[in-house]
Design an enzyme around this catalytic site. Structure first.
Site, mmCIF file in Angstrom:
data_model
loop_
_atom_site.group_PDB
_atom_site.id
_atom_site.type_symbol
_atom_site.label_atom_id
_atom_site.label_comp_id
_atom_site.label_asym_id
_atom_site.label_seq_id
_atom_site.Cartn_x
_atom_site.Cartn_y
_atom_site.Cartn_z
ATOM 1 N N ARG A 1 -23.951 28.093 -20.290
ATOM 2 C CA ARG A 1 -24.096 27.199 -19.146
ATOM 3 C C ARG A 1 -23.934 25.775 -19.635
ATOM 4 O O ARG A 1 -24.313 25.450 -20.771
ATOM 5 C CB ARG A 1 -25.499 27.306 -18.524
ATOM 6 C CG ARG A 1 -25.674 28.410 -17.507
ATOM 7 C CD ARG A 1 -24.874 28.148 -16.226
ATOM 8 N NE ARG A 1 -25.050 29.198 -15.260
ATOM 9 C CZ ARG A 1 -24.280 30.295 -15.170
ATOM 10 N NH1 ARG A 1 -23.275 30.471 -15.998
ATOM 11 N NH2 ARG A 1 -24.494 31.191 -14.232
ATOM 12 N N GLU B 1 -20.429 20.298 -14.359
ATOM 13 C CA GLU B 1 -19.143 20.841 -13.931
ATOM 14 C C GLU B 1 -19.070 20.944 -12.405
ATOM 15 O O GLU B 1 -20.101 21.094 -11.761
ATOM 16 C CB GLU B 1 -18.911 22.219 -14.586
ATOM 17 C CG GLU B 1 -19.887 23.296 -14.141
ATOM 18 C CD GLU B 1 -19.687 24.619 -14.874
ATOM 19 O OE1 GLU B 1 -19.622 24.637 -16.124
ATOM 20 O OE2 GLU B 1 -19.596 25.649 -14.170
ATOM 21 N N HIS C 1 -14.828 27.655 -16.509
ATOM 22 C CA HIS C 1 -15.887 28.620 -16.171
ATOM 23 C C HIS C 1 -15.275 29.942 -15.663
ATOM 24 O O HIS C 1 -15.527 30.357 -14.516
ATOM 25 C CB HIS C 1 -16.847 28.024 -15.126
ATOM 26 C CG HIS C 1 -18.200 28.697 -15.107
ATOM 27 N ND1 HIS C 1 -19.369 28.051 -14.810
ATOM 28 C CD2 HIS C 1 -18.559 29.981 -15.350
ATOM 29 C CE1 HIS C 1 -20.385 28.899 -14.854
ATOM 30 N NE2 HIS C 1 -19.906 30.099 -15.188
HETATM 31 C C1 DGY Z 1 -22.315 34.218 -14.434
HETATM 32 O O1 DGY Z 1 -22.212 35.339 -13.956
HETATM 33 O O2 DGY Z 1 -23.404 33.683 -14.638
HETATM 34 C C2 DGY Z 1 -21.060 33.519 -14.739
HETATM 35 O O3 DGY Z 1 -21.273 32.331 -15.386
HETATM 36 C C3 DGY Z 1 -20.254 33.337 -13.457
HETATM 37 O O4 DGY Z 1 -20.751 32.285 -12.749
#
Ligand code: DGY
Length: 328
Positions: free
Chosen positions: A240, A269, A287
């Site tokens: 993240r 982001e 992402h």
């Molecule tokens: C998640 O599943 O957490 C991925 O980052 C997709 O957003």
């Protein structure tokens, strides 16, 4: 009897919307412009459930304004867009999409590691720019992958998938750090050894971040941690934004304090720290770690299953705050 009402807050596969429409009165945002907080609150009025994505923040103030809401089904395994305690206090069920994306995301983590360590993006840009006019012995030479030391910070299901790829596929020595140590059988399966965070930073040739975001993991990798890493090391973040201090990372890359980084997630982001765009030794992707067609379909269907399971029968598949299911 009238159907429960749901909001699909971001665009998803039309066939999943059709499935949901068999059970619910559906309002969907196929234009896919993320809602502002005010728009989200307005759209959630009178809704029993919502299918959300990481860009939809569900916090105490949203919940206070949406009295009818019973469930938010996130189409993601990560759920740092949910204020989970506030959802539990408000009696709103939260669900996510674990498992269905594990292998795909681990594949991508490995792809990003390889692209970064072997300078694939950088060399392709060079070639496309017409700059390649001769072979040379050290052109875009990068770091070794096979036989090197792979460090993993955050050893959940995706971390374990990356460990197995590294150990079994590439003969890497795998070390990891996690809040809690894996049991011996799982460590053996992953061929991974537990180390302190400091040892991980100091010894990994390639460090992959797969830990969940929380206030406790904010800037888990900042200037201090980057300074501990080898100058030849590669850093990959598929976890993240906010786990890495992107400004400190851009500076470390610029000054050659680590060799390269591969980033799929960013602080703030879809905005990026502009300094990251100015350094060549970073591979940047928007992402997409879980973005294979079958996996995204499985994620959308699991989120839909959670809405159907809970609103129809009180039985969601992957609840995050099961306390809501068993009120005292
Ligand atoms: C998640 O599943 O957490 C991925 O980052 C997709 O957003």
């Amino acid at each position: 009897m009238s159907k429960p009402k749901i909001l699909i807050a971001r665009a998803i596969f039309p066939e999943v919307i059709e499935r949901l429409a068999q059970h619910f009165e559906v309002e969907s945002n196929q234009l896919d412009e993320p809602f502002s907080r005010e728009e989200l609150v307005a759209k959630l009025q009178g809704k029993d459930g919502a299918l959300t994505a990481g860009s939809d923040r569900i916090d105490a103030s949203v919940l206070a304004a949406c009295a009818q809401l019973k469930i938010c089904a996130n189409m993601a395994v990560g759920y740092n867009n949910f204020e989970l305690d506030a959802m539990t206090a408000a009696g709103v069920l939260a669900t996510n999409t674990p498992d269905v994306l594990t292998e795909t995301t681990a594949d991508f983590g490995f792809a990003l590691l390889m692209a970064t360590a072997r300078r694939i993006t950088e060399s392709e840009h060079f070639l496309r720019a017409g700059k390649w006019n001769r072979w040379s012995y050290d052109m875009f030479s990068g770091a070794e992958i096979h036989g090197s030391t792979l460090g993993i910070l955050g050893m959940g299901r995706i971390g374990q998938g990356i460990a197995k790829r590294g150990a079994h596929g590439f003969g890497m020595k795998v070390i990891y750090h996690n809040r809690s140590r894996l049991d011996a059988a799982l460590e053996a399966e992953c061929k991974a050894g537990y180390v302190s965070k400091e040892e991980l930073l100091r010894t990994a040739d390639h460090l992959v971040l797969v830990l969940p975001y929380s206030p406790a993991s904010h800037h888990a990798i900042g200037a201090v941690e980057l300074a501990l890493m080898k100058p030849t090391a590669t850093l990959v973040n598929i976890a993240r934004g906010g786990i890495v201090d992107d400004a400190a990372l851009a500076q470390a890359l610029r000054e050659g304090r680590i060799a390269a980084a591969g980033l799929d997630v960013f602080e703030g982001e879809p905005q990026l720290n502009p300094d990251l765009l100015r350094v060549p030794n970073v591979v940047l992707t928007p992402h997409i770690a879980s973005a294979s067609v079958p996996t995204r379909m499985a994620m959308a269907n699991l989120a839909a299953d959670n809405l159907i399971g809970y609103l129809k029968d009180g039985k969601p598949l992957t609840p995050l705050n099961p306390a809501v299911l068993a009120p005292q």
